[in-house]
Design an enzyme around this catalytic site. Structure first.
Site, PDB file in Angstrom:
ATOM      1  N   LYS A 216       5.576   3.449  -7.759  1.00  8.92           N
ATOM      2  CA  LYS A 216       4.340   2.759  -8.147  1.00  8.92           C
ATOM      3  C   LYS A 216       4.337   2.343  -9.619  1.00  8.92           C
ATOM      4  CE  LYS A 216       1.746   7.133  -8.460  1.00  8.92           C
ATOM      5  NZ  LYS A 216       2.864   7.986  -7.962  1.00  8.92           N
ATOM      6  N   GLU A 240       1.627   9.486 -18.512  1.00  8.36           N
ATOM      7  CA  GLU A 240       2.695  10.326 -17.979  1.00  8.36           C
ATOM      8  C   GLU A 240       4.016  10.092 -18.716  1.00  8.36           C
ATOM      9  OE1 GLU A 240       4.314  11.646 -13.625  1.00  8.36           O
ATOM     10  OE2 GLU A 240       3.948   9.509 -13.944  1.00  8.36           O
ATOM     11  N   ARG A 249      12.628   1.268 -18.924  1.00  5.26           N
ATOM     12  CA  ARG A 249      12.464   0.720 -17.568  1.00  5.26           C
ATOM     13  C   ARG A 249      12.325  -0.796 -17.598  1.00  5.26           C
ATOM     14  NH1 ARG A 249       9.385   4.037 -12.953  1.00  5.26           N
ATOM     15  NH2 ARG A 249      10.382   6.051 -13.189  1.00  5.26           N
ATOM     16  N   GLN A 360      -2.151   9.115  -7.631  1.00  2.29           N
ATOM     17  CA  GLN A 360      -1.384   9.962  -6.731  1.00  2.29           C
ATOM     18  C   GLN A 360      -2.189  10.158  -5.448  1.00  2.29           C
ATOM     19  OE1 GLN A 360       1.610  10.679  -7.233  1.00  2.29           O
ATOM     20  NE2 GLN A 360       2.053  11.695  -9.179  1.00  2.29           N
ATOM     21  N   ARG A 379      -9.464  10.663  -0.334  1.00  2.00           N
ATOM     22  CA  ARG A 379     -10.750  11.356  -0.397  1.00  2.00           C
ATOM     23  C   ARG A 379     -10.837  12.353  -1.545  1.00  2.00           C
ATOM     24  NH1 ARG A 379     -11.570  12.061   6.097  1.00  2.00           N
ATOM     25  NH2 ARG A 379     -12.342   9.972   6.471  1.00  2.00           N
ATOM     26  N   GLU A 380      -9.742  12.928  -1.940  1.00  2.00           N
ATOM     27  CA  GLU A 380      -9.770  13.869  -3.057  1.00  2.00           C
ATOM     28  C   GLU A 380     -10.140  13.181  -4.359  1.00  2.00           C
ATOM     29  OE1 GLU A 380      -6.531  17.140  -1.414  1.00  2.00           O
ATOM     30  OE2 GLU A 380      -6.139  16.055  -3.255  1.00  2.00           O
ATOM     31  N   LYS A 416      -7.278  -2.092   1.575  1.00  4.04           N
ATOM     32  CA  LYS A 416      -8.621  -2.622   1.324  1.00  4.04           C
ATOM     33  C   LYS A 416      -8.473  -3.892   0.509  1.00  4.04           C
ATOM     34  CE  LYS A 416     -13.047  -1.674  -0.943  1.00  4.04           C
ATOM     35  NZ  LYS A 416     -13.857  -0.713  -1.746  1.00  4.04           N
TER      36      LYS A 416
END
Length: 447
Positions: A216, A240, A249, A360, A379-380, A416
């Site tokens: 990602k 991160e 990268r 994540q 949902r978390e 979505k």
């Protein structure tokens, strides 16, 4: 009441400037289009002048002829005239020396309007402090928002009539129809994704979610690089990876030199030639990186407001962000993440640019036979599904199945999409270069 009148009279304005602008437009309708780009009805301090400008604004939007007589007739239809209106319109044309200086007159009116906005914001900020509602950090954020709204030339609270919005929409449609790709938003550089989500649209919050190791961050950097190559400014907030890791990268992706060789320094002579060429390209791009791991959404918003020509914001990643106070101890982490997702959506609207936020996923998908992510896996993260305009999932079958036929092929699942259909597209994944590219084969439905 007498004191209020006194304060109103003291507010900055230029009667002569407002009259000269209106008189110029009545004398020479050709200058109207230039004034419309510079002024809005709210910039006029005197009510009568504001109503005249509003009438001209509406007539211009519908391409109607503009002069003293037609403007009076239109105002009469709207019930905005009195016994002095006709003579006042004639007076405006008489006292205006020349329409050639209309932009100078408009600059005067705009300058006074800005001063009034600053005075109003200062009063509101003072009231917030005196009322003692909220903590110092919250009041500071609210104050910054008020000043930033002035910098963008719009009121934070003002409601805009639909008729004032339509000309901008029509101009945008005309502009899109002239472009070959017909995308309303910025291109991601991956045509298959562009076709699904119609590009990266202004004020959109785009959630890019996956389990660790799916790529990602690489996909987000690929998109950021493509937008920057279009001459745009891109802000990347990495909570991160360090700025050096991100630069490595980007260099690997642009030079097509294996990322592992760049990290170890085991480079061939031909690699140095590719790196030199890629560095030349990257040096011309306006990609700004912030790797402070303690940033909050408010910090990011404040930094972005100071950037000129900002077109895209990338945040990597949601769960590593801190709340506005920088301390999450004792707080419900799910509620904190939900609050931050809402703040990211507000930031996207305020900055009027797309914001790509990486996230994540929970381990729920790894318990299923089909390990493709679903919206329920979010949902978390609380309300992130509701706040996001677009939710993208990355999935690589060869990550879970060594014998997979889809080796180095990733699925970008559009779970979505407020701008169109959901579905999925296939992307080629080149891990050695941390780069994605579009495959010809795409899936619009389920397998």
């Amino acid at each position: 009441m007498a004191n209020e009148d006194l304060l109103l009279r003291q507010m900055p304005h230029s009667l002569e400037g407002e009259q000269a602008v209106l008189g110029s437009m009545l004398i020479d309708p050709d200058c109207v289009k230039y004034v419309m780009d510079r002024l809005r009805p709210g910039d006029f301090y005197l009510r009568q002048n504001r109503e005249i400008f509003e009438t001209i604004f509406s007539m211009f939007s519908y391409a109607r002829p503009i002069d003293g007589i037609t403007v009076f007739e239109e105002m009469q239809k709207s019930g905005l005239t009195d016994e002095n209106t006709r003579s006042y319109l004639a007076q405006l044309m008489e006292i205006t020396p020349t329409s050639a200086n209309v932009m100078e007159y408009a600059a005067i009116v705009r300058d006074k309007a800005l001063l009034r906005s600053v005075a109003q914001a200062a009063g509101e900020i003072t009231a917030l402090v005196q009322e003692g509602m909220g903590e110092a950090g919250e009041i500071l954020e609210a104050s910054e928002q008020k000043i930033y709204a002035i910098r963008r030339g719009q009121s934070a609270q003002e409601m805009v009539p639909l008729r004032n919005v339509l000309p901008d929409v029509l101009d945008r449609l005309s502009e899109m129809s002239e472009h070959e790709n017909h995308l309303p938003g910025l291109s991601t550089g991956l045509s298959a994704i562009d076709q699904k989500i119609t590009g990266l649209n202004k004020s959109d919050l785009i959630l890019l979610a996956a389990r660790p190791g799916m790529g990602k961050t690489s996909l987000a950097l690929n998109v950021a690089l493509n937008v920057a190559k279009g001459g745009k400014t891109v802000a990347v907030f990495s909570l991160e990876m360090s700025r050096e890791q991100l630069a490595t990268r980007l260099l690997s992706s642009e030079a097509l030199v294996e990322n592992n060789r760049l990290r170890t320094g085991l480079l061939r002579e031909t690699d140095w030639e590719k790196i030199a060429g890629a560095a030349t390209v990257l040096n011309r791009l306006n990609v700004l990186i912030d790797d402070n791991p303690l940033l909050s959404v408010a910090d990011m918003n404040a930094k972005c407001r100071r950037l000129d020509g900002l077109a895209l914001v990338v945040v990597d990643y949601l769960q590593l962000m801190t709340s506005a106070g920088g301390n999450n101890r004792g707080e419900n982490r799910q509620q904190v993440v939900s609050d931050m997702s809402r703040m990211l959506k507000i930031m996207a609207k305020e900055l009027n640019v797309p914001v790509i936020c990486l996230s994540q996923l929970s381990r729920a998908n790894e318990k299923r036979d089909d390990k493709r992510p679903m919206l329920s896996d979010l949902r978390e993260s609380g309300a992130i599904e509701q706040d996001a305009d677009i939710v993208l999932f990355l999935y690589r079958d060869d990550y879970y199945n060594e014998d997979s036929e889809k080796h180095n092929i990733a699925e970008c699942i559009v779970a979505k999409n407020r701008h169109g259909e959901t579905g999925k597209v296939e992307l080629r994944w080149m891990p050695e270069y941390t780069q994605f590219s579009t495959l010809d084969k795409r899936y619009d439905g389920e397998d």
